[in-house]
Motif scaffolding. Structure first.
Motif, mmCIF file in Angstrom:
data_model
loop_
_atom_site.group_PDB
_atom_site.id
_atom_site.type_symbol
_atom_site.label_atom_id
_atom_site.label_comp_id
_atom_site.label_asym_id
_atom_site.label_seq_id
_atom_site.Cartn_x
_atom_site.Cartn_y
_atom_site.Cartn_z
ATOM 1 N N ASN A 1 -10.111 3.562 16.345
ATOM 2 C CA ASN A 1 -8.981 4.554 15.900
ATOM 3 C C ASN A 1 -9.743 6.053 16.066
ATOM 4 O OD1 ASN A 1 -7.419 2.566 14.664
ATOM 5 N ND2 ASN A 1 -8.250 2.670 12.813
ATOM 6 N N SER A 2 -10.291 6.070 17.211
ATOM 7 C CA SER A 2 -10.892 7.527 17.607
ATOM 8 C C SER A 2 -10.089 8.285 18.455
ATOM 9 C CB SER A 2 -12.186 7.364 18.193
ATOM 10 O OG SER A 2 -12.342 6.724 19.245
ATOM 11 N N SER A 3 -9.047 7.411 19.170
ATOM 12 C CA SER A 3 -8.075 8.346 20.073
ATOM 13 C C SER A 3 -6.604 7.981 19.735
ATOM 14 C CB SER A 3 -8.247 8.043 21.489
ATOM 15 O OG SER A 3 -8.075 6.531 21.694
ATOM 16 N N VAL A 4 -5.796 8.687 19.998
ATOM 17 C CA VAL A 4 -4.284 8.443 19.896
ATOM 18 C C VAL A 4 -4.093 7.286 20.441
ATOM 19 C CG1 VAL A 4 -3.956 10.964 19.407
ATOM 20 C CG2 VAL A 4 -3.524 10.125 21.587
ATOM 21 N N GLN A 5 -4.270 7.129 21.843
ATOM 22 C CA GLN A 5 -4.189 5.868 22.480
ATOM 23 C C GLN A 5 -4.598 4.562 21.841
ATOM 24 O OE1 GLN A 5 -4.039 6.790 26.772
ATOM 25 N NE2 GLN A 5 -5.542 4.775 27.099
ATOM 26 N N GLY A 6 -5.793 4.622 21.163
ATOM 27 C CA GLY A 6 -6.416 3.600 20.506
ATOM 28 C C GLY A 6 -5.362 3.245 19.072
ATOM 29 N N ILE A 7 -4.838 4.092 18.474
ATOM 30 C CA ILE A 7 -4.412 4.235 17.145
ATOM 31 C C ILE A 7 -2.943 3.629 17.395
ATOM 32 C CG2 ILE A 7 -3.116 5.780 15.286
ATOM 33 C CD1 ILE A 7 -5.733 7.465 15.416
ATOM 34 N N ALA A 8 -2.257 4.305 18.426
ATOM 35 C CA ALA A 8 -0.955 3.719 18.885
ATOM 36 C C ALA A 8 -0.850 2.185 19.356
ATOM 37 C CB ALA A 8 -0.337 4.190 20.104
ATOM 38 N N LEU B 1 -1.762 0.430 15.539
ATOM 39 C CA LEU B 1 -0.180 0.460 14.688
ATOM 40 C C LEU B 1 0.786 -0.661 15.409
ATOM 41 C CD1 LEU B 1 0.119 4.035 14.111
ATOM 42 C CD2 LEU B 1 -0.287 2.648 12.240
ATOM 43 N N ALA B 2 0.991 -0.778 16.854
ATOM 44 C CA ALA B 2 2.084 -1.660 17.101
ATOM 45 C C ALA B 2 1.419 -2.991 17.002
ATOM 46 C CB ALA B 2 2.262 -1.448 18.807
ATOM 47 N N ARG B 3 0.216 -3.360 17.137
ATOM 48 C CA ARG B 3 -0.572 -4.785 16.962
ATOM 49 C C ARG B 3 -0.343 -5.229 15.602
ATOM 50 N NH1 ARG B 3 -5.500 -5.930 16.574
ATOM 51 N NH2 ARG B 3 -6.184 -3.729 17.111
ATOM 52 N N TYR B 4 -0.746 -4.264 14.474
ATOM 53 C CA TYR B 4 -0.753 -4.745 13.345
ATOM 54 C C TYR B 4 0.589 -5.008 12.645
ATOM 55 C CZ TYR B 4 -5.736 -3.312 12.767
ATOM 56 O OH TYR B 4 -7.085 -3.185 13.056
ATOM 57 N N TYR B 5 1.619 -4.370 13.185
ATOM 58 C CA TYR B 5 2.727 -4.305 12.733
ATOM 59 C C TYR B 5 3.682 -5.900 13.318
ATOM 60 C CZ TYR B 5 7.886 -4.547 12.670
ATOM 61 O OH TYR B 5 9.307 -4.835 12.655
ATOM 62 N N GLY C 1 2.091 -8.547 11.061
ATOM 63 C CA GLY C 1 3.166 -8.219 9.741
ATOM 64 C C GLY C 1 2.755 -7.394 8.992
ATOM 65 N N ASP C 2 1.657 -6.501 9.168
ATOM 66 C CA ASP C 2 1.144 -5.688 8.069
ATOM 67 C C ASP C 2 0.528 -4.431 8.849
ATOM 68 O OD1 ASP C 2 0.128 -4.370 6.237
ATOM 69 O OD2 ASP C 2 -1.139 -5.944 5.271
ATOM 70 N N THR C 3 1.472 -3.114 8.968
ATOM 71 C CA THR C 3 0.965 -2.273 9.841
ATOM 72 C C THR C 3 -0.169 -1.399 8.800
ATOM 73 O OG1 THR C 3 3.195 -1.739 10.151
ATOM 74 C CG2 THR C 3 1.737 0.119 10.632
ATOM 75 N N SER C 4 -0.199 -1.532 7.630
ATOM 76 C CA SER C 4 -1.428 -0.774 7.102
ATOM 77 C C SER C 4 -2.702 -1.530 7.056
ATOM 78 C CB SER C 4 -0.842 -0.966 5.316
ATOM 79 O OG SER C 4 -1.193 -2.322 4.782
ATOM 80 N N LEU C 5 -2.694 -2.529 7.812
ATOM 81 C CA LEU C 5 -4.101 -2.998 8.216
ATOM 82 C C LEU C 5 -5.116 -1.981 9.005
ATOM 83 C CD1 LEU C 5 -3.391 -6.796 9.217
ATOM 84 C CD2 LEU C 5 -4.832 -5.973 7.355
ATOM 85 N N ILE C 6 -4.238 -1.024 9.645
ATOM 86 C CA ILE C 6 -4.916 0.034 10.266
ATOM 87 C C ILE C 6 -5.952 0.571 9.288
ATOM 88 C CG2 ILE C 6 -3.221 2.121 9.867
ATOM 89 C CD1 ILE C 6 -3.834 2.484 13.150
ATOM 90 N N ASN C 7 -5.786 0.822 8.178
ATOM 91 C CA ASN C 7 -6.536 1.290 7.202
ATOM 92 C C ASN C 7 -7.087 0.285 6.363
ATOM 93 O OD1 ASN C 7 -5.813 4.164 7.873
ATOM 94 N ND2 ASN C 7 -4.016 3.859 6.861
ATOM 95 N N LYS C 8 -6.641 -0.744 6.297
ATOM 96 C CA LYS C 8 -7.163 -1.721 4.949
ATOM 97 C C LYS C 8 -8.129 -3.006 5.773
ATOM 98 C CE LYS C 8 -3.383 -3.535 3.344
ATOM 99 N NZ LYS C 8 -2.582 -4.082 2.485
ATOM 100 N N GLU C 9 -8.104 -3.215 7.124
ATOM 101 C CA GLU C 9 -8.589 -4.223 7.841
ATOM 102 C C GLU C 9 -10.280 -4.321 7.610
ATOM 103 O OE1 GLU C 9 -7.894 -6.697 11.784
ATOM 104 O OE2 GLU C 9 -8.910 -4.784 12.319
ATOM 105 N N ILE C 10 -10.893 -3.021 7.454
ATOM 106 C CA ILE C 10 -12.328 -2.950 7.181
ATOM 107 C C ILE C 10 -12.634 -3.612 5.675
ATOM 108 C CG2 ILE C 10 -12.054 -0.697 6.188
ATOM 109 C CD1 ILE C 10 -14.662 -2.021 8.532
ATOM 110 N N GLU C 11 -11.588 -3.559 4.961
ATOM 111 C CA GLU C 11 -11.875 -4.107 3.520
ATOM 112 C C GLU C 11 -12.183 -5.694 3.693
ATOM 113 O OE1 GLU C 11 -12.838 -2.175 1.243
ATOM 114 O OE2 GLU C 11 -12.228 -0.458 2.110
#
Length: 428
Positions: free
Chosen positions: A366-373, A376-380, A384-394
């Motif tokens: 998540n260190s570049s906008v390309q990586g974040i984009a 976000l698409a993949r997790y959604y 089926g859970d976009t919020s994994l972009i923040n929660k997957e580390i847990e």
């Protein structure tokens, strides 16, 4: 104790257009760069028997041009604005993206809406891309040393008898040659619709302006077909060792491969297997590298290809012998280390190192906008859970040493795997 890295939370907004297109916006105005990505829920697993390779072929075909973008000019338009773009296909999805200076956001949105609404699919485009794909297959698989291992074409057919994951993503050239133009048009109508896609905009933009552009460009696009319905094809569990031999005319040194069928990407055990993979084969400090390459000097190299997919996964490990070491010796050495993980808890020190490695990987993704984009698409789409972009580390943080031992026992048994001798082509 290892150090702990904390990633800054990725703030995003998501909503649906009336036509079913899912939109995710991630605003970050720290640098004047923006990525526009569109992920379609179509991959090689969605192809019909006898028509393999369509999804990957479309990755190429939809750069040919549109009703309003001249044939062959896509890349020129992007580079003229200081941008870059690419696309890639897996078994489960196809992803297109452009990264631009942020003052070209409108252009990126227009181009992706053109790709979705007005693609030109004609015989000249099909013929052109047919040659491109054939050359790609020759370079990556047919003429590349160990190509059938790297791309799974020599492995997956043994692990998947029923599921389309047994087919290669690049597909069969005979299938593509045999396909008629109307079949390509039909594939586009079925899968390249708003209701089967997610649009992500990440980076430097103004939210309300961007929402209006998205509404203007993507809102009028209609669906040619209902959202595809999928049923997961259940594989019969592997209960006996599968032994196979594959030949490669491009190699001189053979490889011993052990390949396992593993859980789908969203399963918690898939995350645990990431730990197991890192422990066994994650670089030069991994157990197998230190044992087989450094200490015993029986292997020239060890390798691993853990692949998580939407319905199943695979974990592939292997080694190249040093000198005249037998493939059985390599198998025994790999099995010894697998057995240790199955019978002994890993050390606290190894455990902390694993956790730190995955935290660093998470931050870097998540260190570049390309990586974040992309994330976000993949997790959604696939989890089926976009919020994994923040929660997957847990999830990774919740994995225990006991989990690692349990999962190694559950999935890495010798009677549940493919044992592949990958050999140089014998002299004629």
């Amino acid at each position: 104790m290892g150090s702990t890295t904390f990633a800054q939370e990725v703030a995003y907004e998501e909503y649906d257009l009336d036509n079913g297109l899912h939109v995710i916006l991630q605003q970050d105005n720290t640098a004047p760069v923006v990525t526009v990505g569109v992920m379609y829920h179509v991959g090689s697993k969605d192809e019909e028997a006898g028509r393999t390779g369509f999804a990957h072929f479309f990755e190429h075909l939809l750069f040919e041009g549109t009703e309003n973008i001249e044939r062959g000019k896509w890349f020129d338009i992007v580079s003229a604005q200081g941008g870059n773009n690419n696309a890639n296909t897996t078994q489960d999805r196809t992803y297109y993206y452009e990264t631009f200076p942020s003052n070209s956001l409108q252009l990126g949105l227009w181009m992706e809406s053109e790709r979705m609404m007005h693609p030109v699919i004609n015989q000249i485009g099909v013929d052109t891309q047919n040659e491109v794909v054939k050359e790609e297959k020759r370079q990556r698989i047919d003429n590349a040393p160990y190509g059938k291992i790297i791309y799974g074409t020599g492995i997956n057919p043994h692990l998947f008898e029923k599921h389309p994951y047994g087919e290669s993503v690049i597909g069969s050239m005979e299938d593509l040659d045999a396909a008629q133009l109307e079949e390509f048009v039909s594939f586009n109508h079925k899968f390249y619709n708003p209701n089967n896609a997610v649009l992500v905009v990440a980076g430097d933009f103004k939210t309300e302006e961007t929402k209006k552009m998205i509404s203007d460009y993507f809102g009028p696009i209609t669906n040619n077909a209902p959202k595809p319905e999928r049923t997961v094809i259940e594989e019969t569990p592997i209960t006996h060792t599968i032994k196979a031999t594959e030949y490669d005319s491009n190699i001189q040194i053979p490889v011993k491969i052990l390949a396992y069928r593993t859980p789908k990407m969203s399963a918690r055990d898939a995350y645990v297997l990431d730990y197991v993979s890192e422990l066994l084969t994650g670089g030069k400090s991994s157990r197998l590298y230190k044992k087989m390459v450094d200490d015993q000097k029986i292997a020239l190299q060890v390798l691993a290809f853990p692949r998580s997919m939407e319905d199943y996964g695979t974990y592939i490990i292997g080694a190249l012998p040093l000198g005249d070491v037998s493939l059985k010796t390599l198998t025994d050495a790999m099995d010894e280390e697998i057995h240790k993980i199955q019978t002994e808890l890993i050390s606290e020190r190894e455990y902390q190192k694993l956790r730190n490695n995955f935290e660093n990987q998470f931050v870097n993704s998540n260190s570049s906008v390309q990586g974040i984009a992309n994330s976000l698409a993949r997790y959604y789409m696939l989890y089926g859970d976009t919020s994994l972009i923040n929660k997957e580390i847990e999830i990774y943080r919740s994995i225990t040493r006991e989990d690692i031992k349990r999962v190694a026992n559950e999935y890495l048994q010798s009677n549940q795997r493919l044992e592949l001798d990958y050999l140089a082509e014998p002299a004629q």
